[in-house]
Scaffold this motif. Sequence first.
Motif, PDB file in Angstrom:
ATOM      1  N   GLN A 343       0.845  -1.190   0.000  1.00 47.15           N
ATOM      2  CA  GLN A 343       0.000   0.000   0.000  1.00 47.15           C
ATOM      3  C   GLN A 343       0.884   1.244   0.000  1.00 47.15           C
ATOM      4  O   GLN A 343       1.923   1.264   0.657  1.00 47.15           O
ATOM      5  CB  GLN A 343      -0.886   0.052   1.239  1.00 47.15           C
ATOM      6  N   PRO A 349      -5.245   4.103   2.151  1.00 52.16           N
ATOM      7  CA  PRO A 349      -4.454   3.678   0.988  1.00 52.16           C
ATOM      8  C   PRO A 349      -4.836   4.459  -0.268  1.00 52.16           C
ATOM      9  O   PRO A 349      -5.991   4.502  -0.658  1.00 52.16           O
ATOM     10  CB  PRO A 349      -4.805   2.201   0.839  1.00 52.16           C
ATOM     11  N   LEU A 352      -3.049   0.419  -3.916  1.00 52.21           N
ATOM     12  CA  LEU A 352      -2.994  -0.941  -3.393  1.00 52.21           C
ATOM     13  C   LEU A 352      -2.668  -1.869  -4.551  1.00 52.21           C
ATOM     14  O   LEU A 352      -3.450  -2.002  -5.484  1.00 52.21           O
ATOM     15  CB  LEU A 352      -4.322  -1.334  -2.750  1.00 52.21           C
TER      16      LEU A 352
END
Length: 438
Positions: A343, A349, A352
């Motif tokens: 991430q 995030p 990802l």
Amino acid sequence: MGRNYFMILTVLSVTLLPILSLSFSTDSPTDRRLLVLLDDLSLKSSHSIFFNSLKSRGFDLDFKLADDPKLALQRYGQYLYDGLILFSPSIERFGGVVDLAAVLDFVDSGHDLIIAADSSSSDLIKSVATECGVDFDEDPSALVIDHKSYAVAETEGDHTLIAADDFIESDVLLGKKKIEAPVLFKGIAHSLNAANTLVLKVLSASPLAYSANPNSKLSSPPSLTGSSISLVSVVQARNNARIMITGSLDMFSNRFLRSSVQKAGSPRKYDKSGNEQFVTELSKWVFHVRGHLKAVNLRHNKAGEKDEPAMYRIKDDLVFSVEIYEWSGKSWEPYVANDVQVQLYMMSPYVLKTLSNDKKGLYHTSFKVPDVYGVFQFKVEYHRLGYTSLSLSKQIPVRPFRHNEYERFITAAFPYYGASFTMMAGFFLFSFVYLYHK
């Protein structure tokens, strides 16, 4: 002279104890010292096959009575052992400076634990198990009874000798070789604490099993029945300490390990029970011979470059890589999986990505830095059943474009450029007509 000799011994003990306590290392996870606490020293011979299997794998076993007045898990702030085996179900109070809190601190410090209980189990042993996420049957006279999955014997018994074969499906916990023969179990039942998400059933009772006193008639429904009964459970804590809990001390005995077994209703009789394979393979997992991962060489750099930059600019192309290895019992081997992710994280995030691997332990990917500046982290959080958890992070700042790094003419702004020039041309024509028209 005597005083100098005492001072030398004191210095040596302070110097050597940290070395002994650090026998567990990331380079050799199985080079470890184990403390075995017994109710009776005769267990050394009655359970010798299991103990010898541990010794053959390089473990150094220290046998002591559980009520030894000199008993200690640590000295001078350093732990003397890397693992603890409690084969002392009836002990009411540990000797020395060891108590419930000391055992829990031992596990909280990242050390491993095996607990074997039976029908004589004390409140102390049950309290240790409860703190680890399982609850033994509160009835002290209750045993696991199964009128369908019992082990066939020459004389008709009370069906408390169970032939269990409901194993968890996990190669990392029980090895790649399937356990063919049932496991002999005679002991007490326990259930998993629903609030503890880290505990797992490894060996479950059959749907028709129940926990009750075999010497008396049932006056009320049993509190533990069916598949809710766990015969053997394991826990992997968040600090990667591993715990095995079972309600049968006999399960480790030479008698059960060497015994033949035939499950009721099955025509097949096995010359040897599955106990030896089961306890050996599961102890490999508990003491990190199997399922132990390490991650090294976390790297990141701009695409086309080799050096790691001090910061990135928005929309930069970057390459991320990390190496992951698994301990095979003798050496570190490449770990191969398709579910490792990275991430790019700032509060949440922004990127990802699943990492690709080259089958040699190297995991890598490439992506574009998002159009957001701030302080980001590369994060690898890997949690897989039976494996040690990996938690890696590395901080990196991301800056916006400098004033001289923007494009001179932006394509998206062409309509605005056209509007400006059209306005200028219109104003020129209007001025010309206004000034010179009669």
